[in-house]
Design an enzyme around this catalytic site. Sequence first.
Site, PDB file in Angstrom:
ATOM      1  N   ARG A   1     -10.611  15.990   7.473  1.00 29.37           N
ATOM      2  CA  ARG A   1     -11.520  16.522   6.104  1.00 29.37           C
ATOM      3  C   ARG A   1     -13.118  16.524   6.117  1.00 29.37           C
ATOM      4  O   ARG A   1     -13.256  16.375   7.792  1.00 29.37           O
ATOM      5  CB  ARG A   1     -12.120  15.145   4.875  1.00 29.37           C
ATOM      6  CG  ARG A   1     -11.218  14.811   4.851  1.00 29.37           C
ATOM      7  CD  ARG A   1     -10.792  12.467   3.981  1.00 29.37           C
ATOM      8  NE  ARG A   1      -9.499  12.534   3.068  1.00 29.37           N
ATOM      9  CZ  ARG A   1      -9.719  11.103   3.544  1.00 29.37           C
ATOM     10  NH1 ARG A   1     -10.752  10.333   3.784  1.00 29.37           N
ATOM     11  NH2 ARG A   1      -8.168  10.740   3.310  1.00 29.37           N
TER      12      ARG A   1
ATOM     13  N   HIS B   1     -13.256   2.766   0.481  1.00 29.15           N
ATOM     14  CA  HIS B   1     -12.979   1.560   1.819  1.00 29.15           C
ATOM     15  C   HIS B   1     -13.651   0.181   1.562  1.00 29.15           C
ATOM     16  O   HIS B   1     -14.571  -0.732   2.469  1.00 29.15           O
ATOM     17  CB  HIS B   1     -13.973   2.505   3.124  1.00 29.15           C
ATOM     18  CG  HIS B   1     -13.508   3.138   3.591  1.00 29.15           C
ATOM     19  ND1 HIS B   1     -14.140   4.033   4.060  1.00 29.15           N
ATOM     20  CD2 HIS B   1     -12.476   3.192   4.096  1.00 29.15           C
ATOM     21  CE1 HIS B   1     -13.436   5.571   4.848  1.00 29.15           C
ATOM     22  NE2 HIS B   1     -12.150   4.531   4.721  1.00 29.15           N
TER      23      HIS B   1
ATOM     24  N   GLU C   1      -9.041  -6.228   5.485  1.00 39.25           N
ATOM     25  CA  GLU C   1      -9.011  -6.198   4.315  1.00 39.25           C
ATOM     26  C   GLU C   1      -8.333  -6.995   3.697  1.00 39.25           C
ATOM     27  O   GLU C   1      -8.089  -7.010   2.135  1.00 39.25           O
ATOM     28  CB  GLU C   1      -8.827  -4.582   3.731  1.00 39.25           C
ATOM     29  CG  GLU C   1      -9.985  -3.723   4.353  1.00 39.25           C
ATOM     30  CD  GLU C   1      -8.503  -2.392   4.710  1.00 39.25           C
ATOM     31  OE1 GLU C   1      -9.753  -0.756   4.102  1.00 39.25           O
ATOM     32  OE2 GLU C   1      -8.372  -2.626   5.464  1.00 39.25           O
TER      33      GLU C   1
ATOM     34  N   ARG D   1      -2.791  -2.161  -3.460  1.00 41.62           N
ATOM     35  CA  ARG D   1      -3.974  -2.032  -2.646  1.00 41.62           C
ATOM     36  C   ARG D   1      -4.281  -0.092  -3.627  1.00 41.62           C
ATOM     37  O   ARG D   1      -3.055   0.353  -3.748  1.00 41.62           O
ATOM     38  CB  ARG D   1      -3.948  -1.199  -1.290  1.00 41.62           C
ATOM     39  CG  ARG D   1      -5.742  -0.219  -0.855  1.00 41.62           C
ATOM     40  CD  ARG D   1      -5.201   0.439   0.556  1.00 41.62           C
ATOM     41  NE  ARG D   1      -6.375   0.955   0.158  1.00 41.62           N
ATOM     42  CZ  ARG D   1      -6.730   2.020   1.303  1.00 41.62           C
ATOM     43  NH1 ARG D   1      -5.732   2.722   2.230  1.00 41.62           N
ATOM     44  NH2 ARG D   1      -7.593   2.195   1.573  1.00 41.62           N
TER      45      ARG D   1
ATOM     46  N   HIS E   1     -17.542   2.533   8.797  1.00 40.90           N
ATOM     47  CA  HIS E   1     -16.414   2.077   8.441  1.00 40.90           C
ATOM     48  C   HIS E   1     -15.622   3.917   9.135  1.00 40.90           C
ATOM     49  O   HIS E   1     -15.398   4.592   8.910  1.00 40.90           O
ATOM     50  CB  HIS E   1     -15.351   2.281   6.655  1.00 40.90           C
ATOM     51  CG  HIS E   1     -14.260   2.196   7.389  1.00 40.90           C
ATOM     52  ND1 HIS E   1     -13.460   0.682   7.478  1.00 40.90           N
ATOM     53  CD2 HIS E   1     -13.593   2.867   7.653  1.00 40.90           C
ATOM     54  CE1 HIS E   1     -12.561   0.999   6.758  1.00 40.90           C
ATOM     55  NE2 HIS E   1     -12.280   2.527   7.092  1.00 40.90           N
ATOM     56  N   ILE E   2     -15.315   3.726  10.180  1.00 41.98           N
ATOM     57  CA  ILE E   2     -15.426   5.161  11.311  1.00 41.98           C
ATOM     58  C   ILE E   2     -13.233   4.761  11.760  1.00 41.98           C
ATOM     59  O   ILE E   2     -13.319   4.291  12.738  1.00 41.98           O
ATOM     60  CB  ILE E   2     -16.005   5.028  12.290  1.00 41.98           C
ATOM     61  CG1 ILE E   2     -17.653   5.159  12.295  1.00 41.98           C
ATOM     62  CG2 ILE E   2     -15.662   7.113  12.694  1.00 41.98           C
ATOM     63  CD1 ILE E   2     -18.583   5.579  13.131  1.00 41.98           C
ATOM     64  N   GLY E   3     -12.590   5.902  11.132  1.00 45.13           N
ATOM     65  CA  GLY E   3     -11.946   6.128  11.363  1.00 45.13           C
ATOM     66  C   GLY E   3     -11.484   7.681  11.150  1.00 45.13           C
ATOM     67  O   GLY E   3     -12.313   8.257  11.426  1.00 45.13           O
ATOM     68  N   ALA E   4      -9.865   7.587  11.020  1.00 48.97           N
ATOM     69  CA  ALA E   4      -9.237   8.792  10.665  1.00 48.97           C
ATOM     70  C   ALA E   4      -9.927   9.357   8.949  1.00 48.97           C
ATOM     71  O   ALA E   4     -10.877  10.298   9.242  1.00 48.97           O
ATOM     72  CB  ALA E   4      -7.976   8.950  10.159  1.00 48.97           C
TER      73      ALA E   4
ATOM     74  N   ASN F   1       0.550  -1.434  -0.271  1.00 51.44           N
ATOM     75  CA  ASN F   1      -0.275  -0.669  -0.194  1.00 51.44           C
ATOM     76  C   ASN F   1       0.985   1.068   0.310  1.00 51.44           C
ATOM     77  O   ASN F   1       1.214   1.926   1.063  1.00 51.44           O
ATOM     78  CB  ASN F   1      -0.759   0.713   1.371  1.00 51.44           C
ATOM     79  CG  ASN F   1      -1.403   0.600   1.591  1.00 51.44           C
ATOM     80  OD1 ASN F   1      -1.710   2.165   0.070  1.00 51.44           O
ATOM     81  ND2 ASN F   1      -2.374   1.240   2.223  1.00 51.44           N
TER      82      ASN F   1
ATOM     83  N   LYS G   1       3.414   0.696   3.260  1.00 55.01           N
ATOM     84  CA  LYS G   1       2.939   0.154   3.876  1.00 55.01           C
ATOM     85  C   LYS G   1       3.185  -1.800   3.620  1.00 55.01           C
ATOM     86  O   LYS G   1       2.484  -1.654   2.302  1.00 55.01           O
ATOM     87  CB  LYS G   1       1.705   0.142   4.444  1.00 55.01           C
ATOM     88  CG  LYS G   1       1.457   2.088   5.405  1.00 55.01           C
ATOM     89  CD  LYS G   1       0.131   2.000   5.620  1.00 55.01           C
ATOM     90  CE  LYS G   1       0.278   3.198   5.812  1.00 55.01           C
ATOM     91  NZ  LYS G   1      -1.198   3.702   6.660  1.00 55.01           N
TER      92      LYS G   1
END
Length: 454
Positions: free
Chosen positions: A240, A179, A387, A91, A207-210, A7, A14
């Site tokens: 964002r 996502h 994922e 990815r 889907h809750i993250g940064a 990624n 990553k």
Amino acid sequence: MIILFLNCGSSSVKYSVYDWDQKKSLCAGAVERIGIEGSFISQDRNGYPTFELKRNCKDHKDAINLVIETLTDKEHGVIENINVISAVGHRIVHGGKFAKSVIVDDKVVEELRNIADLAPLHNPAHIMGIEAARALLPNVTHVCVMDTAFHQTMPASSYMYALPRKWYTDYQIRRYGFHGSSVLYTSRRAAVLLGKNVDEVNSIVCHIGAGASVTAVKNGQCLDTSMGLTPLEGLVMGTRSGDIDPSICFHMMKKLNMSADEMYTILNKKSGMYALTGDRFADQRDVRKGAANGDELCKLALDVECYRVKKYIGAYMAALGRLDCIVFTAGVGERATNIREMILKGLENFGIMLDEERNNAADTNKAECCISADNSKVKIFVIPTDEEIVGVQDIVALLAGTYDVYTKFRYIFQEKDYRNKLRDAAFIEEVKKRPFLLKAAVNLPEQLKQELKN
């Protein structure tokens, strides 16, 4: 079969390595600060301390070469040599109109170049990673796993914007969503937990993250999703803005004599939770800590974030007509007890009943949990996303010639007896420290439950 999954970001790579035959992840890591002074690699391997090494990497080729060296290192590596790698997965955040994962060739790379301006923060870096990896591993099959692919089943009424028709026909301006791999995995795991076939289940995945999104899944397929042409639309996120009145941009560009690039940076990197907390906190953990200590701006930021999620849930309930379950996943969705509670509070009249004790017990990402009350008409799940397994199985099936678009393809995690052994082992260790976690966990074998209770 060994799969290397990459990624690539603008200044990072990553990676993870998956052993398909053993059905387990061997390691995961990242090279940071590519092209910047102080580059380093960090790698985690189950049962071993984190390995770190500083080495300057001037470009992605240097970085991926460092990854290969680390993976084959006698002391810290997980494979004997690069010849055991069967395929490399990449990815891709924005896959445009690609409806499924594809084997990389020059035509695929060219198509990604053509849509690179749709995701300028991501796709150019992905392309650099693909080119570097193909140069270093020329005899290995490379596969692009598209984060947008799952959403290609949206009807035109969901993906079209009310903008000039030529913008769509000539420039591909439409909703794409993101996502996708996470939503595919969690929506299918939810069907397993409900004991139903995927095509019988209507779910809303949060889907809750940064980065954050909400997706409506109707009969196992994407009906609508909150992110749009880019990941900027929809929910309030770390930096964002999410949904805003577009006129604000033109108004402030005139007021502050601001360029389009400057406005783009503000909306993507200086808005969201960061802006709501007075340009202080982009990480929600810091925001929650501030709110707990009485910081009014942090409280406001959480209120705004949770209200936006609640609005999308309400809208998607209406769009779906019937709702079987709500799923929380990703960093915040899996771990933030109070955020889930704030989002769901007030939805009781719609048959959405949260069990406070179960919700408090589901504060770990080590197990699938049911946090709804017994009398809740709509089940509420916390499902740790995976994922990687989506991409890995796409790659394996492509190599075997058995792969197809997700609506015609069955994943191993759709099977009732599918287990993530590494996650099970980690959960057992968690339960030993905090036995109350068992109150919410679901899909655990009875023998394991009894062992943990004893």
